[in-house]
Design an enzyme around this catalytic site. Sequence first.
Site, PDB file in Angstrom:
ATOM      1  N   GLU A   7       0.904  -1.300  -0.011  1.00  0.00           N
ATOM      2  CA  GLU A   7       0.096   0.112  -0.088  1.00  0.00           C
ATOM      3  C   GLU A   7       0.766   1.147  -0.106  1.00  0.00           C
ATOM      4  OE1 GLU A   7      -3.076   0.002   3.106  1.00  0.00           O
ATOM      5  OE2 GLU A   7      -4.011  -1.656   2.173  1.00  0.00           O
ATOM      6  N   GLU A  39      -4.622  -8.954   0.810  1.00  0.00           N
ATOM      7  CA  GLU A  39      -5.064  -8.572   2.127  1.00  0.00           C
ATOM      8  C   GLU A  39      -6.621  -8.454   1.968  1.00  0.00           C
ATOM      9  OE1 GLU A  39      -4.057  -5.209   4.422  1.00  0.00           O
ATOM     10  OE2 GLU A  39      -1.824  -5.553   4.174  1.00  0.00           O
TER      11      GLU A  39
HETATM   12  C1  BGP Z   1      -4.306  -2.125   5.360  1.00  0.00           C
HETATM   13  C2  BGP Z   1      -2.836  -2.214   5.825  1.00  0.00           C
HETATM   14  C3  BGP Z   1      -2.941  -3.353   6.832  1.00  0.00           C
HETATM   15  C4  BGP Z   1      -4.100  -3.500   8.002  1.00  0.00           C
HETATM   16  C5  BGP Z   1      -5.178  -3.177   7.307  1.00  0.00           C
HETATM   17  C6  BGP Z   1      -6.486  -2.952   8.236  1.00  0.00           C
HETATM   18  O1  BGP Z   1      -4.227  -0.753   5.133  1.00  0.00           O
HETATM   19  O2  BGP Z   1      -2.136  -2.625   4.701  1.00  0.00           O
HETATM   20  O3  BGP Z   1      -1.712  -3.717   7.421  1.00  0.00           O
HETATM   21  O4  BGP Z   1      -3.725  -2.417   8.791  1.00  0.00           O
HETATM   22  O5  BGP Z   1      -5.385  -2.082   6.541  1.00  0.00           O
HETATM   23  O6  BGP Z   1      -6.791  -1.744   8.664  1.00  0.00           O
HETATM   24  P1  BGP Z   1      -6.861  -1.100   9.880  1.00  0.00           P
HETATM   25  O7  BGP Z   1      -5.475  -2.027  10.812  1.00  0.00           O
HETATM   26  O8  BGP Z   1      -6.664   0.097  10.031  1.00  0.00           O
HETATM   27  O9  BGP Z   1      -8.023  -1.675  10.707  1.00  0.00           O
END
Ligand code: BGP
Length: 469
Positions: free
Chosen positions: A168, A367
Amino acid sequence: MKYTFPEGFKLGATGAGWQMEGETDKRPDQKHFPHLMWENDRENWYLGLGPDVASDFYGHFREDIPMFRKAGILQYRFNIDWSRFLDDYENVVVNEKAAQYYSDVIDCLIENGIEPVLCLEHWELPAALYEKYDGYASRHVVDLYARYAREAFRRYGDRVKTWFTFNEPMVIPELCFLNGFWWPKEHQPARAFRWIHGKILCTARAVEIFRQELPEGKIGVIVNPPYIIPRDANNPADAEAADVADNFYWRPFMDTAILGHYPQKFLDILQRENVMFDLTEEDKALIAKNTVDILGMNYYQPMRVKAKETPWDDSQPFHPNKYFDNYDMPGKRMNPYRGWEIYPRSLYDIGMRIKREYHNIDWVVSESGMGVQNEEQYKNAEGIIQDTYRIEFIAEHLAWLSKAVAEGCNCHGYWLFASIDNCSPYNTFKNRYGLVEVDRKQNLKRRLKASADWYRAAAESNSFDFKEI
Ligand code: BGP
């Protein structure tokens, strides 16, 4: 109904360096960028908790990895923390203890029958390179990243065959420098776009080096575009709004990495708005020549947009929202804990778009996942979290993905976020994502959740039952 994936399709999971590892054995000057976010804005992090301990995967990986296998994880994407890996960022001097740790994690994954997949950065830009050079805005940092990448390929390329340059890459420039949402909470569009360009150059440089170092392997970038949906695709004003959003949020990393060039409309708007970065002929040639082999697509929710209805004041710094408004669709399905829409069908639409517009490149869902607060309330008498909502969430996403695969898109994996509960930026341990629970009240004790059993059964048979979509 039974859904089946073809042979070669694998279920896996994602681990994020700084969100899981903790900072044991790091020197105080080996901080990464998220540590700065936490240190400078701690009161806004949930309960003040941060990346210092995280899930302490660093101290628990020999216990965690066998649990990951029990949870059906067949491929594991994790990353090197650049700030930990090197002792000297300017001269690329490796910290041998850190290098050994990553080597041990790789070996442990392989011993447990899990294929390791490595990413070079999940926002762990060394703090020193942020403070001295403004990170990826600097071409010197692009050079240092390229040298770091070469060293990592040399160290682990014998055992790791699939690599990614970034997770990301859009998030930090967008949320820290464009939206002012995360520390340092700036509204500096020109800076945000310089960062984005720097990261695009880093990917091209790393691909170039990868071809020399590991010609048999595959390299890509992990993006989170998001998938953009106009309020009404038949309304030209909404469609135009969506096209602008697409040019800012979907295309820059997708087009440069896969097609080898920037989208023209994106560049035209940046020029017009006076926030254009320095794009040389050499940059263009580098990007054109070094496209990726594989794409990682992180997907959580779509971005719905409509024609601009709210006033825009040109005295404020430029933001893409000058050209469109976000559309809060009535009745959309929500994950109330995270405040994110649940719309699994996008995985099908994404697959079809990649097939159509990105020469059906090899890709994985790198993811996808559901963060839920207060999961302890779902514990059964044995203390196992009965996360049926997560099972349903995964199954529904997999069902739409399998439809895309059946229609010829080249997706060969789905990696859940996350293997284990971990530290989210700002939300820290509020929303839990793991197949494995981390009990912070019991000294970080690990337990498999009910979803782990379901995931293992699906991974081992490459199939699962779910209602018709
Ligand atoms: C994405 C990231 C992850 C994780 C996920 C879930 O943007 O790559 O590492 O953090 O989001 O989001 P959050 O952790 O903000 O709930």
